[in-house]
Design a protein around this motif. Sequence first.
Motif, PDB file in Angstrom:
ATOM      1  N   GLU A   1     -20.601 -17.343 -22.763  1.00  0.00           N
ATOM      2  CA  GLU A   1     -21.593 -17.501 -23.607  1.00  0.00           C
ATOM      3  C   GLU A   1     -22.945 -17.776 -23.445  1.00  0.00           C
ATOM      4  N   ASN A   2     -22.942 -19.257 -22.921  1.00  0.00           N
ATOM      5  CA  ASN A   2     -24.240 -20.790 -22.232  1.00  0.00           C
ATOM      6  C   ASN A   2     -25.004 -18.764 -21.291  1.00  0.00           C
ATOM      7  N   LEU A   3     -24.341 -18.426 -20.592  1.00  0.00           N
ATOM      8  CA  LEU A   3     -24.773 -17.611 -19.524  1.00  0.00           C
ATOM      9  C   LEU A   3     -25.335 -16.396 -19.823  1.00  0.00           C
ATOM     10  N   LYS A   4     -24.739 -15.529 -21.081  1.00  0.00           N
ATOM     11  CA  LYS A   4     -25.809 -14.610 -21.581  1.00  0.00           C
ATOM     12  C   LYS A   4     -26.799 -15.343 -22.792  1.00  0.00           C
ATOM     13  N   LYS A   5     -26.769 -16.385 -23.390  1.00  0.00           N
ATOM     14  CA  LYS A   5     -28.352 -17.455 -23.712  1.00  0.00           C
ATOM     15  C   LYS A   5     -29.282 -17.373 -22.492  1.00  0.00           C
ATOM     16  N   VAL A   6     -28.646 -18.069 -21.383  1.00  0.00           N
ATOM     17  CA  VAL A   6     -29.603 -18.820 -20.617  1.00  0.00           C
ATOM     18  C   VAL A   6     -30.063 -17.196 -19.952  1.00  0.00           C
ATOM     19  N   LEU A   7     -30.060 -15.995 -19.356  1.00  0.00           N
ATOM     20  CA  LEU A   7     -30.800 -15.068 -19.358  1.00  0.00           C
ATOM     21  C   LEU A   7     -30.936 -13.550 -19.735  1.00  0.00           C
ATOM     22  N   GLU A   8     -31.069 -14.071 -21.561  1.00  0.00           N
ATOM     23  CA  GLU A   8     -31.178 -13.178 -22.429  1.00  0.00           C
ATOM     24  C   GLU A   8     -32.741 -12.808 -22.341  1.00  0.00           C
ATOM     25  N   ASN A   9     -33.329 -13.088 -21.679  1.00  0.00           N
ATOM     26  CA  ASN A   9     -35.129 -12.601 -21.737  1.00  0.00           C
ATOM     27  C   ASN A   9     -35.248 -11.792 -20.673  1.00  0.00           C
ATOM     28  N   GLY A  10     -34.153 -11.069 -19.572  1.00  0.00           N
ATOM     29  CA  GLY A  10     -33.907 -10.129 -18.689  1.00  0.00           C
ATOM     30  C   GLY A  10     -35.343 -10.702 -17.403  1.00  0.00           C
ATOM     31  N   ASP A  11     -35.737 -11.618 -17.244  1.00  0.00           N
ATOM     32  CA  ASP A  11     -36.735 -11.475 -15.991  1.00  0.00           C
ATOM     33  C   ASP A  11     -36.240 -12.251 -15.014  1.00  0.00           C
ATOM     34  N   ILE A  12     -35.563 -12.445 -14.974  1.00  0.00           N
ATOM     35  CA  ILE A  12     -34.722 -13.451 -13.788  1.00  0.00           C
ATOM     36  C   ILE A  12     -33.061 -12.665 -13.916  1.00  0.00           C
ATOM     37  N   GLU A  13     -32.655 -12.595 -12.158  1.00  0.00           N
ATOM     38  CA  GLU A  13     -31.538 -11.957 -12.277  1.00  0.00           C
ATOM     39  C   GLU A  13     -30.683 -13.035 -11.275  1.00  0.00           C
ATOM     40  N   VAL A  14     -29.320 -13.586 -11.396  1.00  0.00           N
ATOM     41  CA  VAL A  14     -28.283 -14.164 -11.006  1.00  0.00           C
ATOM     42  C   VAL A  14     -27.310 -12.919 -10.588  1.00  0.00           C
ATOM     43  N   GLY A  15     -26.384 -14.205 -10.369  1.00  0.00           N
ATOM     44  CA  GLY A  15     -25.597 -13.801  -9.427  1.00  0.00           C
ATOM     45  C   GLY A  15     -23.940 -14.039  -9.690  1.00  0.00           C
ATOM     46  N   LEU A  16     -22.925 -13.497 -10.285  1.00  0.00           N
ATOM     47  CA  LEU A  16     -21.591 -15.030 -10.612  1.00  0.00           C
ATOM     48  C   LEU A  16     -20.857 -14.037  -9.724  1.00  0.00           C
ATOM     49  N   SER A  17     -20.482 -15.122  -8.245  1.00  0.00           N
ATOM     50  CA  SER A  17     -18.770 -14.541  -7.988  1.00  0.00           C
ATOM     51  C   SER A  17     -17.635 -15.959  -7.757  1.00  0.00           C
ATOM     52  N   VAL A  18     -16.943 -15.197  -8.649  1.00  0.00           N
ATOM     53  CA  VAL A  18     -15.692 -16.444  -8.847  1.00  0.00           C
ATOM     54  C   VAL A  18     -15.247 -15.962  -8.047  1.00  0.00           C
ATOM     55  N   VAL A  19     -14.167 -17.265  -7.620  1.00  0.00           N
ATOM     56  CA  VAL A  19     -13.554 -17.313  -6.428  1.00  0.00           C
ATOM     57  C   VAL A  19     -11.877 -18.328  -7.352  1.00  0.00           C
TER      58      VAL A  19
END
Length: 542
Positions: free
Chosen positions: A230-248
């Motif tokens: 939920e926090n990640l969705k809020k942080v990336l809501e503008n859409g001008d930066i792309e990140v990756g999430l690798s869950v081990v």
Amino acid sequence: MIEGRVAAIMQRVRFLAQPYLPLLRLLLRIALLCAGAYVLFLILASSTGLTATSLPWHPFTRAGRSEGGRKEGRKKGGKMEEGEIVNTDPNYPRIRDWLFDHIYFGYYDGHLVYTNQGSINGEVSRKPHRAEAEMFSRVLSKAVQYLDIKHPGRYTREHCNSIRYRTVPTEGVEADVTCGRSGQVDRLTLLLPFTTPRILYHHHHNHNHIAVIMIMPLQGRIESLQLFIENLKKVLENGDIEVGLSVVYFQDSFTSLARDMIHAASKIIPNLQTEFILLEKEAGEGNEARFSRGRGLQAGAEKTKLAGDVLFFVDVDVLFTREFLTRCRATPVRGHQVYMPVVFSLYNPSFVYALHKHNVPPPLQQLTVQDDHGYWRLWGHGMVCVYRSDFLGLRGFEVTRDGWGGEDIRFLKQVVRHGAYKVIRSLDPGLFHLYHPKDCSTAFQRYACLKMKAMNEASRTSLGLWYFRRKENLSVFGVLAEGNQLSDADEEEARETEASSGVGTRWLPGVLLAFVLVAFVCVDFGLMVHKYRREIREARQK
């Protein structure tokens, strides 16, 4: 005969000076006006409590045109004499030392530094850092060198191990040295000035692919994972930066649920790419895999297929802002720098918000850096932003240690021992560790765990208030709330502070007097110019 010649000469002088008489009268009046302004300034200073030493400059002396009353001093052969003091103002460098905005001095006694900053565990004293020890050595050498000119052979460095010091942002490091021997005492104030600002490095970043790949080791803790998404969705809501999430993920009964949540996150957050790396249980491990943070982070860095250069090692209970992602991407330098931000660890909200007269808000609304809300986790090094190639070249984390902790310190030691890397260790107001209960009953290091649990619960003020609530049955609800009225004693102290600092109603008469003075000067100057022009016109007509 002589009297006639004198009269003729005087008449000739009056004739020649006639065109210049209006100008001479104007200059004389201006001089008288300036003298009156100076007298009124002295009256203003005495009425408001100002003195020459309470001003950072004096408006009617040569020192007023130099910085803080500095002077060049006498020189021989182009160099300053060793026994020459380069400043006449005993209070230089001057800063506004208000009661609640004071730049306090630290203290060094030759062995220990006494300060409330720079210590990992909040100790009130510590050994000086290497750079601090070098600074103290320079200060002592200069002080002893100067005093040896004034009093030959009286002092050595051992007699001067009393140093107060502070950093003045506009000037440099101010050091106050006291030397004593056989009843004789000398005190010196030294300034280690800043140099002119220089650009040391420029690094441009082009986000043509994933800006940051987050590597997260995880087992269970599904609710925390949902909050992280939920926090990640809020942080990336503008859409001008792309990140990756690798869950081990270390295999357990929640493996399928965690996998579904990660895959669903990539669908609801368009600028997020995800992957799920499963570490299955080994033979003899029971129903779930043995968790190891170091092994999980190492596996994520080695096995990730996401296209990106910078890795961010993160835990599921650590939330961040968009600004932090920018710093995480921009701070590491390939082959040169590693970023290890200091996390702001939030206290138990049940303690915090009751004392502030608030209901406990949702977790995403608790992300604020405030007194009594949390503390800087100076001893933690687990959050790391680093280029993947650098991490693998440094051989990464230790994978033999189970559970949490220890792997971050070992990695930091590897970075330092390598010698080519600079570690950027900085407080980051965009990185938060959420509070969660800690069970120390089965911890391997039980006493360290209990100490950590106590640190994470609340501030010293909050714990003290709750202690008195239990001991004396006092109500502490809202004690730390904003807007609480001061007590009579506090109000009296505030009035005394206001009076002593020269602020408040005592300034009102002086301000009015200054306003009247300025108005008088402007009106009188206008009248002088008008009269001067009229006299010029009359002289030309004659």
